[in-house]
Design a protein around this motif. Structure first.
Motif, mmCIF file in Angstrom:
data_model
loop_
_atom_site.group_PDB
_atom_site.id
_atom_site.type_symbol
_atom_site.label_atom_id
_atom_site.label_comp_id
_atom_site.label_asym_id
_atom_site.label_seq_id
_atom_site.Cartn_x
_atom_site.Cartn_y
_atom_site.Cartn_z
ATOM 1 N N THR A 169 -4.495 3.290 -2.804
ATOM 2 C CA THR A 169 -5.060 2.005 -2.390
ATOM 3 C C THR A 169 -6.559 2.201 -2.201
ATOM 4 O OG1 THR A 169 -3.017 1.305 -1.291
ATOM 5 C CG2 THR A 169 -5.055 0.208 -0.626
ATOM 6 N N PHE A 216 -5.576 6.645 0.330
ATOM 7 C CA PHE A 216 -6.569 5.579 0.480
ATOM 8 C C PHE A 216 -7.956 6.105 0.116
ATOM 9 C CE2 PHE A 216 -2.977 4.563 3.075
ATOM 10 C CZ PHE A 216 -2.834 3.188 2.979
ATOM 11 N N SER A 261 0.833 -1.213 0.000
ATOM 12 C CA SER A 261 0.000 0.000 0.000
ATOM 13 C C SER A 261 0.867 1.262 0.000
ATOM 14 C CB SER A 261 -0.937 0.008 1.215
ATOM 15 O OG SER A 261 -0.231 0.255 2.410
#
Length: 420
Positions: free
Chosen positions: A126, A150, A120
């Motif tokens: 991600t 993220f 990640s």
């Protein structure tokens, strides 16, 4: 903009999600171009054929030279991640040219197979399929250091254009479930809940089951085995679910699921779900509003009895579930989410990445990474999720799966010999 998706195959939930997204992009007139590089020949061609029909290219088992060329031509490389051995091999054994990297994670990462933190950190973005993945213990440092790296895009979608079938006033509720009929995901207490119900009922189970396996044995050992009806695999889930009013979906706490297609699909058809308070299910079902969330198997027993006694309330919960899922879990919403993610990624430069450093160089190292690292082995005796992956059966991401992909690998053989 050209996005190259790398996936082990396009079966199951991943293939279903991408087929829906491909059709939605076509209908929405998206200008993105999507290609798919598959590392295994899919056993079920339906989703790959649907993706091709929607205008995307699918390349199966290309040569290493073709892999390098496809990655070089792409604006964004999107890896469809669920801990599959072939994805580890693809990343670690190909000297990939500079690229922009997105991960779409199709496991929650809350239990093995994990989403490797080092991977990640290598990715530009991600993307989780559920917000529950923000709770993954091994990702907390990475998330804290770079929260903007993220995002979430749903992979579970309902059935558009299929309005809920109204239950006849005064009729008894029809109960059922659909999905993986294996204790790697299904809670072992599922059959106890059905068995303990105060009033007689029937629960129809759609899905493949091993007639000589643990699930069939548990059902046969019930005091009231006739309460469970194994219907087999459902070729058309919408038709199977359309005859039900309530969806009994009790999963083990450390299951690997995240988007939970079956749950979302059932709710979209107006079925009231009964689930356990696991992170993935809590991200989808709101207790008392779109279904029932039990805190334990004993609590689930009480709620099942309540459902039997309150069919009209169950119907109202199911109707609200259908309304909310239609608004929140649609392919169009996920297409829009990804278009924003991809546009943001285009601002980053292409760059090389050291996947060997992040994942390991050989199959035994990759499998250890999937478990959560060497420390996970020390607790293998007491960690059910780790123990499941150490089983010799070729279940998804298991030691048996790695051995099947890399037969004769000495590192995996030595790994087996060191197990407790």
């Amino acid at each position: 903009m050209k996005i190259l998706h790398v996936a082990a195959h396009l079966g199951g939930g991943v293939g279903k999600a991408h087929a829906a997204l491909a059709e939605a992009r076509r209908d929405m007139g998206s200008t993105e171009r999507h290609g798919f590089l598959l590392l295994e020949r899919p056993e079920d061609q339906r989703f790959a054929e649907s993706i091709v029909a929607a205008g995307s290219e699918v390349v199966v088992c290309p040569s290493q030279a073709d892999i390098i060329g496809l990655v070089a031509e792409a604006d964004i490389l999107q890896v469809e991640w669920w801990g599959h051995p072939r994805i580890y091999e693809f990343l670690a054994r190909n000297a990939l040219p500079e690229h922009r990297l997105a991960l779409w994670c199709h496991v929650s990462g809350l239990a093995p197979p994990v989403i490797p933190a080092a991977l990640s950190q290598l990715a530009d973005r991600t993307v989780f399929t559920s917000p529950c993945s923000f709770e993954a213990a091994n990702l907390q440092v990475a998330i804290a250091e770079r929260r903007e790296g993220f995002a979430v895009a749903n992979s579970g979608f309902g059935f558009p254009g299929r309005p809920p079938v109204p239950r006849q006033q005064g009729s008894e509720l029809a109960f059922g479930s659909l999905g993986t009929l294996d204790f790697a995901k299904l809670h072992p207490g599922f059959f106890d809940v059905v068995d303990r119900a105060k009033r007689d009922l029937r629960v129809r189970l759609f899905g493949r089951v091993d007639p000589s396996g643990a699930v069939a044995a548990k059902a046969a050992a019930m005091r009231h085995p006739g309460r469970v009806v194994f219907e087999g695999h459902a070729e058309d889930p919408a038709d199977a679910l359309a005859g039900l009013d309530a969806f009994i979906y009790l999963l083990t706490p450390d299951h690997y699921g995240t988007g939970e297609n079956a749950l979302v699909e059932a709710m979209s058809l107006g079925l009231c779900p009964l689930v356990l308070a696991n992170p993935a299910e809590r991200a989808i079902v709101t207790h008392g509003e779109t279904g029932l969330v039990a805190t334990s198997i004993e609590d689930a027993c009480d709620w099942l009895d309540w459902m039997v006694e309150n069919p009209d309330a169950v119907t109202r919960l199911g109707a609200e579930a259908a309304r909310r899922v239609a608004a929140s879990h649609s392919p169009g919403a996920s297409v829009a989410a990804f278009e924003a993610i991809h546009a943001g990624l285009m601002e980053a430069p292409k760059r090389p990445r050291n996947f060997v450093e992040a994942l390991g160089a050989a199959p035994a190292e990759w499998f250890a990474t999937s478990l959560g690292g060497p420390l996970a082995l020390a607790k293998a005796r007491r960690d059910r999720a780790v123990a499941q992956l150490l089983m010799p059966t070729p279940a998804k991401g298991s030691l048996g799966h790695f051995k099947r992909c890399f037969p004769g690998d000495s590192g995996l053989a030595q790994f087996s010999a060191r197990l407790p």
